[in-house]
Write an enzyme that holds these catalytic residues in place. Structure first.
Site, PDB file in Angstrom:
ATOM      1  CG  LEU A  61      -1.233-106.528 -62.597  1.00 20.21           C
ATOM      2  CD1 LEU A  61       0.212-106.989 -62.504  1.00 20.21           C
ATOM      3  CD2 LEU A  61      -1.639-105.757 -61.344  1.00 20.21           C
ATOM      4  CB  CYS A  84     -10.669-114.392 -65.562  1.00 18.25           C
ATOM      5  SG  CYS A  84     -10.757-115.983 -64.721  1.00 18.25           S
ATOM      6  CB  ILE A  86      -7.311-118.829 -62.231  1.00 13.17           C
ATOM      7  CG1 ILE A  86      -8.573-118.502 -63.056  1.00 13.17           C
ATOM      8  CG2 ILE A  86      -7.422-120.212 -61.586  1.00 13.17           C
ATOM      9  CD1 ILE A  86      -8.788-119.403 -64.247  1.00 13.17           C
ATOM     10  CB  THR A  90       3.625-117.898 -57.091  1.00 12.55           C
ATOM     11  OG1 THR A  90       2.862-117.194 -58.079  1.00 12.55           O
ATOM     12  CG2 THR A  90       4.388-119.053 -57.725  1.00 12.55           C
ATOM     13  CG  HIS A  92       1.674-113.328 -60.319  1.00 13.57           C
ATOM     14  ND1 HIS A  92       2.386-112.162 -60.502  1.00 13.57           N
ATOM     15  CD2 HIS A  92       0.859-113.448 -61.398  1.00 13.57           C
ATOM     16  CE1 HIS A  92       2.016-111.597 -61.641  1.00 13.57           C
ATOM     17  NE2 HIS A  92       1.094-112.363 -62.210  1.00 13.57           N
ATOM     18  CG  ASN A 117     -13.370-104.835 -60.149  1.00 15.42           C
ATOM     19  OD1 ASN A 117     -13.146-105.691 -60.997  1.00 15.42           O
ATOM     20  ND2 ASN A 117     -12.507-104.528 -59.201  1.00 15.42           N
TER      21      ASN A 117
END
Length: 168
Positions: A61, A84, A86, A90, A92, A117
């Site tokens: 982020l 990365c 994974i 949740t 998230h 990217n």
């Protein structure tokens, strides 16, 4: 997709290019491998080691803000995002994957600056490990190819017309 047909391999020459790399530290074993493969490929493509800037941020982020800060400098032919994410149990995962990807894309479009990217989004650690080297090298190739393309397309229209018409 790993092992996907990515099209023809055109010759790439990164000599004279300046590249910035932003690496997320979260899942650092994976992102370090991404960086190592990316850096090695940039050198192989002719980018001078002194023309590669590398910074790290806490996680995916934070990558777009660092990319934006580098883009504001106006010193780079291309940028590379490494990270990365994974999947966990949740929502998230979706939030981080979607928001980091959208941010990376927006910075590239806002600044007319190629950004490769290579923020991996995988279901598990095994998938991340399987992709870390290939995707790091891919990011380097994408950055160099797109920097060369953008530089080529930036030729003034009258000069471009002359080139397209075979005039010198």
């Amino acid at each position: 997709m790993q092992g996907a047909n990515k099209g023809s391999n055109i010759p790439l020459d990164g000599e004279g290019l300046t590249i910035g790399i932003v690496q997320a530290r979260f899942n650092e074993d994976i992102t370090n491998a991404l960086f190592d493969a990316c850096h090695a490929e940039l050198i192989k493509l002719g980018v001078d080691a002194d023309s590669i800037d590398h910074i790290t941020v806490p996680g995916a982020l934070e990558v777009p803000l660092a990319l934006q800060t580098l883009a504001n400098r106006g010193e780079y032919d291309a940028l590379i995002a490494l990270g990365c994410i994974i999947r966990g149990e949740t929502y998230h995962f979706e939030l981080v994957a979607n928001e980091s990807g959208a941010g990376v894309t927006r910075i590239g479009l806002d600044y007319d600056l190629p950004i490769a990217n290579a923020i991996l989004t995988t279901e598990n650690m095994e998938q991340a490990v399987a992709r870390q080297t290939e995707k790091g090298a891919d990011a380097a190739r994408v950055a160099v190819e797109m920097a060369l393309l953008v530089n080529q397309l930036a030729i003034p229209e009258d000069e471009l017309d002359n080139l397209l018409n075979g005039e010198q």
